[in-house]
Design an enzyme around this catalytic site. Structure first.
Site, PDB file in Angstrom:
ATOM      1  N   ASN A 139      -2.545  -9.656  -3.835  1.00 34.89           N
ATOM      2  CA  ASN A 139      -2.756  -9.460  -2.948  1.00 34.89           C
ATOM      3  C   ASN A 139      -3.276  -8.281  -2.418  1.00 34.89           C
ATOM      4  OD1 ASN A 139      -1.000 -10.087   0.320  1.00 34.89           O
ATOM      5  ND2 ASN A 139      -0.968  -7.640  -0.413  1.00 34.89           N
TER       6      ASN A 139
ATOM      7  N   GLN B  66      -7.697   8.084   3.925  1.00 33.14           N
ATOM      8  CA  GLN B  66      -6.429   8.651   3.975  1.00 33.14           C
ATOM      9  C   GLN B  66      -5.175   9.316   2.841  1.00 33.14           C
ATOM     10  OE1 GLN B  66      -3.710   7.212   8.050  1.00 33.14           O
ATOM     11  NE2 GLN B  66      -3.723   5.868   5.953  1.00 33.14           N
TER      12      GLN B  66
ATOM     13  N   LEU C 165       8.220  13.561   2.871  1.00 28.78           N
ATOM     14  CA  LEU C 165       8.376  14.301   3.798  1.00 28.78           C
ATOM     15  C   LEU C 165       9.695  13.671   4.245  1.00 28.78           C
ATOM     16  CD1 LEU C 165       8.269  17.007   5.676  1.00 28.78           C
ATOM     17  CD2 LEU C 165       6.525  15.519   6.468  1.00 28.78           C
TER      18      LEU C 165
ATOM     19  N   SER D  73      -1.603   4.805  -9.916  1.00 27.24           N
ATOM     20  CA  SER D  73      -0.553   3.756  -9.900  1.00 27.24           C
ATOM     21  C   SER D  73      -1.623   2.611  -9.582  1.00 27.24           C
ATOM     22  CB  SER D  73       0.146   3.692  -8.924  1.00 27.24           C
ATOM     23  OG  SER D  73      -0.543   3.676  -7.673  1.00 27.24           O
TER      24      SER D  73
ATOM     25  N   GLU E 283       2.766  11.368 -13.738  1.00 30.37           N
ATOM     26  CA  GLU E 283       1.628  12.406 -12.562  1.00 30.37           C
ATOM     27  C   GLU E 283       1.512  13.668 -13.555  1.00 30.37           C
ATOM     28  OE1 GLU E 283       3.504  12.768  -8.603  1.00 30.37           O
ATOM     29  OE2 GLU E 283       4.969  13.389  -9.417  1.00 30.37           O
TER      30      GLU E 283
ATOM     31  N   ARG F 237       7.650   9.609 -11.895  1.00 27.31           N
ATOM     32  CA  ARG F 237       6.261   8.788 -12.035  1.00 27.31           C
ATOM     33  C   ARG F 237       5.386   9.809 -13.117  1.00 27.31           C
ATOM     34  NH1 ARG F 237       4.114   9.248  -6.377  1.00 27.31           N
ATOM     35  NH2 ARG F 237       6.233   8.059  -4.628  1.00 27.31           N
TER      36      ARG F 237
ATOM     37  N   TYR G 204      -0.960   0.516  -7.506  1.00 30.06           N
ATOM     38  CA  TYR G 204      -1.684   0.762  -5.751  1.00 30.06           C
ATOM     39  C   TYR G 204      -2.766   1.216  -6.089  1.00 30.06           C
ATOM     40  CZ  TYR G 204      -2.105   2.217  -1.206  1.00 30.06           C
ATOM     41  OH  TYR G 204      -2.905   2.941  -0.688  1.00 30.06           O
TER      42      TYR G 204
ATOM     43  N   ARG H  51       1.379  -0.670  -0.197  1.00 28.79           N
ATOM     44  CA  ARG H  51       0.859  -0.388   0.208  1.00 28.79           C
ATOM     45  C   ARG H  51       1.435   1.009  -1.064  1.00 28.79           C
ATOM     46  NH1 ARG H  51       4.897   4.136   1.984  1.00 28.79           N
ATOM     47  NH2 ARG H  51       5.131   3.864   3.886  1.00 28.79           N
TER      48      ARG H  51
HETATM   49  P1  NAD Z   1       2.895  -0.680   6.013  1.00 28.56           P
HETATM   50  O1  NAD Z   1       2.830  -1.928   4.947  1.00 28.56           O
HETATM   51  O2  NAD Z   1       3.378  -0.659   6.652  1.00 28.56           O
HETATM   52  O3  NAD Z   1       1.679  -2.475   6.894  1.00 28.56           O
HETATM   53  C1  NAD Z   1       1.135  -3.092   5.899  1.00 28.56           C
HETATM   54  C2  NAD Z   1       0.552  -4.253   6.500  1.00 28.56           C
HETATM   55  O4  NAD Z   1       0.069  -5.546   6.091  1.00 28.56           O
HETATM   56  C3  NAD Z   1       2.581  -4.878   6.521  1.00 28.56           C
HETATM   57  O5  NAD Z   1       2.696  -5.547   8.310  1.00 28.56           O
HETATM   58  C4  NAD Z   1       2.359  -5.996   5.801  1.00 28.56           C
HETATM   59  O6  NAD Z   1       3.182  -7.026   6.165  1.00 28.56           O
HETATM   60  C5  NAD Z   1       0.493  -6.369   6.190  1.00 28.56           C
HETATM   61  N1  NAD Z   1       0.309  -7.303   5.155  1.00 28.56           N
HETATM   62  C6  NAD Z   1       0.444  -7.182   3.782  1.00 28.56           C
HETATM   63  N2  NAD Z   1      -0.561  -7.966   2.658  1.00 28.56           N
HETATM   64  C7  NAD Z   1      -0.447  -8.552   3.533  1.00 28.56           C
HETATM   65  C8  NAD Z   1      -1.712 -10.122   3.258  1.00 28.56           C
HETATM   66  N3  NAD Z   1      -1.605 -10.370   2.264  1.00 28.56           N
HETATM   67  N4  NAD Z   1      -1.943 -10.647   5.228  1.00 28.56           N
HETATM   68  C9  NAD Z   1      -1.940 -10.228   5.946  1.00 28.56           C
HETATM   69  N5  NAD Z   1      -0.697  -9.127   6.346  1.00 28.56           N
HETATM   70  C10 NAD Z   1      -0.625  -8.238   5.329  1.00 28.56           C
HETATM   71  O7  NAD Z   1       1.602   0.043   4.937  1.00 28.56           O
HETATM   72  P2  NAD Z   1       1.108   1.105   6.129  1.00 28.56           P
HETATM   73  O8  NAD Z   1       1.654   2.380   5.681  1.00 28.56           O
HETATM   74  O9  NAD Z   1       1.174   1.062   7.276  1.00 28.56           O
HETATM   75  O10 NAD Z   1      -0.381   1.513   5.696  1.00 28.56           O
HETATM   76  C11 NAD Z   1      -1.519   0.627   5.682  1.00 28.56           C
HETATM   77  C12 NAD Z   1      -2.718   0.884   5.227  1.00 28.56           C
HETATM   78  O11 NAD Z   1      -3.213   2.082   5.315  1.00 28.56           O
HETATM   79  C13 NAD Z   1      -2.564   0.612   3.991  1.00 28.56           C
HETATM   80  O12 NAD Z   1      -3.453  -0.211   3.168  1.00 28.56           O
HETATM   81  C14 NAD Z   1      -2.731   1.524   2.792  1.00 28.56           C
HETATM   82  O13 NAD Z   1      -2.668   1.906   1.788  1.00 28.56           O
HETATM   83  C15 NAD Z   1      -3.153   2.990   4.211  1.00 28.56           C
HETATM   84  N6  NAD Z   1      -2.558   4.335   3.660  1.00 28.56           N
HETATM   85  C16 NAD Z   1      -1.304   4.259   4.145  1.00 28.56           C
HETATM   86  C17 NAD Z   1      -0.504   5.434   3.786  1.00 28.56           C
HETATM   87  C18 NAD Z   1       0.750   5.729   4.009  1.00 28.56           C
HETATM   88  O14 NAD Z   1       0.883   7.182   3.798  1.00 28.56           O
HETATM   89  N7  NAD Z   1       2.104   4.977   4.895  1.00 28.56           N
HETATM   90  C19 NAD Z   1      -1.582   6.137   3.312  1.00 28.56           C
HETATM   91  C20 NAD Z   1      -2.644   6.134   3.307  1.00 28.56           C
HETATM   92  C21 NAD Z   1      -3.418   4.881   3.374  1.00 28.56           C
HETATM   93  N1  USQ Z   2       8.086  13.144  -4.104  1.00 31.75           N
HETATM   94  C1  USQ Z   2       9.063  13.649  -4.919  1.00 31.75           C
HETATM   95  N2  USQ Z   2      10.097  13.246  -4.285  1.00 31.75           N
HETATM   96  C2  USQ Z   2      10.285  11.926  -3.628  1.00 31.75           C
HETATM   97  C3  USQ Z   2       8.837  10.908  -3.038  1.00 31.75           C
HETATM   98  C4  USQ Z   2       8.168  11.561  -3.750  1.00 31.75           C
HETATM   99  O1  USQ Z   2       8.442  14.067  -5.254  1.00 31.75           O
HETATM  100  O2  USQ Z   2      12.187  11.516  -2.879  1.00 31.75           O
HETATM  101  C5  USQ Z   2       6.299  13.196  -5.002  1.00 31.75           C
HETATM  102  C6  USQ Z   2       6.261  12.264  -5.561  1.00 31.75           C
HETATM  103  O3  USQ Z   2       5.995  12.031  -7.258  1.00 31.75           O
HETATM  104  C7  USQ Z   2       4.735  12.409  -5.872  1.00 31.75           C
HETATM  105  C8  USQ Z   2       3.864  13.193  -4.237  1.00 31.75           C
HETATM  106  O4  USQ Z   2       5.539  13.300  -3.799  1.00 31.75           O
HETATM  107  O5  USQ Z   2       4.015  13.078  -6.696  1.00 31.75           O
HETATM  108  C9  USQ Z   2       3.726  12.229  -3.665  1.00 31.75           C
HETATM  109  O6  USQ Z   2       4.747  11.319  -3.025  1.00 31.75           O
HETATM  110  P1  USQ Z   2       4.805   9.649  -2.057  1.00 31.75           P
HETATM  111  O7  USQ Z   2       5.765   8.379  -2.108  1.00 31.75           O
HETATM  112  O8  USQ Z   2       5.162  10.586  -0.816  1.00 31.75           O
HETATM  113  O9  USQ Z   2       3.381   9.798  -1.789  1.00 31.75           O
HETATM  114  P2  USQ Z   2       1.965   8.166  -2.741  1.00 31.75           P
HETATM  115  O10 USQ Z   2       3.406   7.544  -3.576  1.00 31.75           O
HETATM  116  O11 USQ Z   2       0.589   9.686  -3.097  1.00 31.75           O
HETATM  117  O12 USQ Z   2       2.085   7.309  -1.590  1.00 31.75           O
HETATM  118  C10 USQ Z   2       1.889   7.486  -0.241  1.00 31.75           C
HETATM  119  C11 USQ Z   2       1.530   6.049   0.440  1.00 31.75           C
HETATM  120  C12 USQ Z   2       0.172   5.702   0.298  1.00 31.75           C
HETATM  121  C13 USQ Z   2      -0.868   6.222   0.212  1.00 31.75           C
HETATM  122  C14 USQ Z   2      -0.691   7.718  -0.502  1.00 31.75           C
HETATM  123  C15 USQ Z   2      -1.386   8.383  -0.036  1.00 31.75           C
HETATM  124  O13 USQ Z   2       2.459   5.033   0.706  1.00 31.75           O
HETATM  125  O14 USQ Z   2       0.011   4.410   1.093  1.00 31.75           O
HETATM  126  O15 USQ Z   2      -2.446   5.652  -0.234  1.00 31.75           O
HETATM  127  O16 USQ Z   2       0.506   8.960  -0.025  1.00 31.75           O
HETATM  128  S1  USQ Z   2      -1.956   9.870  -1.416  1.00 31.75           S
HETATM  129  O17 USQ Z   2      -1.047  10.304  -1.384  1.00 31.75           O
HETATM  130  O18 USQ Z   2      -2.979  10.822  -0.585  1.00 31.75           O
HETATM  131  O19 USQ Z   2      -2.676   8.906  -2.270  1.00 31.75           O
END
Ligand code: NAD
Ligand code: USQ
Length: 407
Positions: free
Chosen positions: A120, A217, A248, A188, A333, A331, A190, A102
């Site tokens: 993956n 999300q 944050l 990206s 962006e 990045r 991702y 992610r």
């Molecule tokens: P995370 O990396 O903490 O958790 C993902 C989990 O999935 C991990 O425990 C990892 O081991 C497992 N995993 C990955 N690939 C796998 C596979 N092939 N088989 C089985 N398990 C697998 O990430 P997170 O922050 O908990 O995010 C969870 C989901 O939510 C992601 O899909 C992410 O894109 C989405 N999401 C996260 C955020 C955020 O801010 N963290 C925001 C928006 C969306």
């Molecule tokens: N940023 C800074 N300084 C830092 C880190 C990040 O200015 O030290 C900026 C980045 O350039 C970006 C913004 O903050 O413009 C957000 O970056 P981020 O790393 O907090 O978030 P992002 O890369 O968008 O990814 C995270 C999660 C991802 C999820 C996504 C939701 O890792 O799994 O999908 O948030 S969203 O952003 O709505 O697509």
């Protein structure tokens, strides 16, 4: 009792969700290949909070609540047969799919990480959908997608929940109405996989009648939920490193150690946010409100509020006295963007989200300051560069940067 399978249930969102679903009465089975813990070791990073090994987590949950959560170490992208066998056996009411790589920065590190992220994420999603269709299960697939599929180049148009009505002019000038998936604009590799997930959902809903909810999300902040607070062995992870640390969390951690807050570029990027407690609630609400069989994919925007990065930095700076630093953006962006997002769907289901102003102090005191001794300075720099033209982050003095809309 109804079964729920949580793929990725050892992760940041998946772990508190698994506990919450268990607490409200579902029989939860976590499927996780523990790849996130492996990547931490690869990067020399670790959660600021001391997360227990999965076996200890599950034992603690049983000890504290008397409830059991199952665990299967299955790679959803590679171990298709094991996944099918498990789903056949459990016939789950819902699969909550968090199991993807992610981090945007990790997905842009190099060829290996790009290919891993695509292999993956695409395979995991496709395997889950194929298994549900092949077994003719009535299972509701609830996927965690991202606001980033819409792109962050916004000019103020309110982003709808997944779909957009458009008019297309034909050769003879006749107008045709269409409803399309809102055009994706990933930033990206991702985010690109999440855009591709959307097409798979559309196809499997149409062709196989799979019931699917895709949750777009925003950035999740906060660490603890009422369930993860019950015992320190249940604590949730808190990432602050250059790849997995979201903005944050990074600022809070940097403030706790007196490191200048690493604002990328002018900090003009506006992003969507949601607290982890609301992530957990939204998923329970999504499970309780599935689409009917044969209905199109339900897309809900899962976010509470939007903030500009430099405003967040200014807020943390004013709370802690730590300066902001403006670093070259690693990045590719938009330097400045507006963002307006509809989140009507969850509000209509009763969500009253926690806002940043309410939870920030708790996060600073109970997490960043409490676990500061576990901090690893070497993991702070954002080492992943989007394009070869970009150079690694160089700290600039505040005076050297111009602020198009600075207050
Ligand atoms: P995370 O990396 O903490 O958790 C993902 C989990 O999935 C991990 O425990 C990892 O081991 C497992 N995993 C990955 N690939 C796998 C596979 N092939 N088989 C089985 N398990 C697998 O990430 P997170 O922050 O908990 O995010 C969870 C989901 O939510 C992601 O899909 C992410 O894109 C989405 N999401 C996260 C955020 C955020 O801010 N963290 C925001 C928006 C969306
Ligand atoms: N940023 C800074 N300084 C830092 C880190 C990040 O200015 O030290 C900026 C980045 O350039 C970006 C913004 O903050 O413009 C957000 O970056 P981020 O790393 O907090 O978030 P992002 O890369 O968008 O990814 C995270 C999660 C991802 C999820 C996504 C939701 O890792 O799994 O999908 O948030 S969203 O952003 O709505 O697509």
């Amino acid at each position: 009792m109804e079964n729920i399978v949580v793929v990725g249930g050892d992760g940041f969102c998946g772990w508190p969700t698994s506990l919450h679903l268990s607490r409200i009465g579902f029989d939860v089975t976590i499927v996780d290949n523990l790849s996130r813990r492996r990547i931490d070791r690869e990067l020399g990073a670790r959660s600021l909070t001391p997360i227990a090994p999965i076996a200890q987590r599950l034992a603690a949950w049983k000890e504290v609540t008397g409830r059991e959560i199952g665990f299967e170490n299955i790679d959803a992208a590679q171990d298709y047969a094991a996944l099918v066998e498990l789903l056949q056996d459990l016939q789950p009411k819902a699969i909550v799919h968090f199991g993807e790589q992610r981090a945007a920065p990790y997905s842009m590190r190099g060829e290996t990480e790009k290919r891993y992220t695509v292999d993956n994420n695409i395979n995991a999603t496709h395997n889950i959908l194929t298994a549900v269709a092949a077994l003719s299960l009535d299972t509701h697939v609830v996927h965690l997608g991202t606001m980033g599929v819409y792109g962050y180049g916004g000019d103020g148009l309110e982003i709808p929940e997944g779909y957009q009505q458009v008019k297309v002019t034909g050769d003879d000038g006749q107008e045709f109405e269409r409803e399309i998936l809102y055009p994706t604009n990933p930033g990206s590799v991702y985010h690109m996989t999440k855009s591709m997930d959307q097409l798979m959902f559309q196809f499997f809903a149409k062709n196989d009648g799979v019931r699917i909810t895709d949750l777009h999300q925003g950035i999740v902040w906060g660490t603890q939920t009422s369930e993860t607070k019950l015992d320190e062995r249940l604590i949730n992870r808190f990432d602050y490193d250059g790849d997995y640390g979201t903005v944050l969390n990074r600022f809070l951690m940097q403030a706790a150690v007196g490191h200048p807050l690493t604002v990328h570029g002018t900090g003009g990027q506006t992003c969507a946010f949601i607290h982890i407690r609301d992530t957990v609630r939204c998923i329970a609400l999504a499970i309780a409100n599935p689409p009917a069989r044969g209905e199109r994919v339900v897309i809900r925007n899962q976010m509470a509020e939007t903030h500009r990065v430099r405003d967040l930095a200014a807020l943390v700076s004013s709370m802690t006295g730590v300066d902001m630093a403006f670093v070259d953006n690693p990045r590719n962006e938009a330097a400045e963007n507006d963002l307006r997002v509809s989140n009507q769907s969850f509000r209509a289901l009763g969500l009253k989200p926690t806002l940043l102003a309410e939870g920030l102090l708790e996060e600073t005191v109970d997490i960043a300051e409490k676990y500061v001794d576990r901090y690893r300075p070497s993991t702070i720099p954002a080492a992943s560069i989007w394009t070869k033209a970009n150079k690694p982050g160089i700290v600039k003095g505040v005076d050297e940067v111009s602020f198009p809309e600075a207050a």
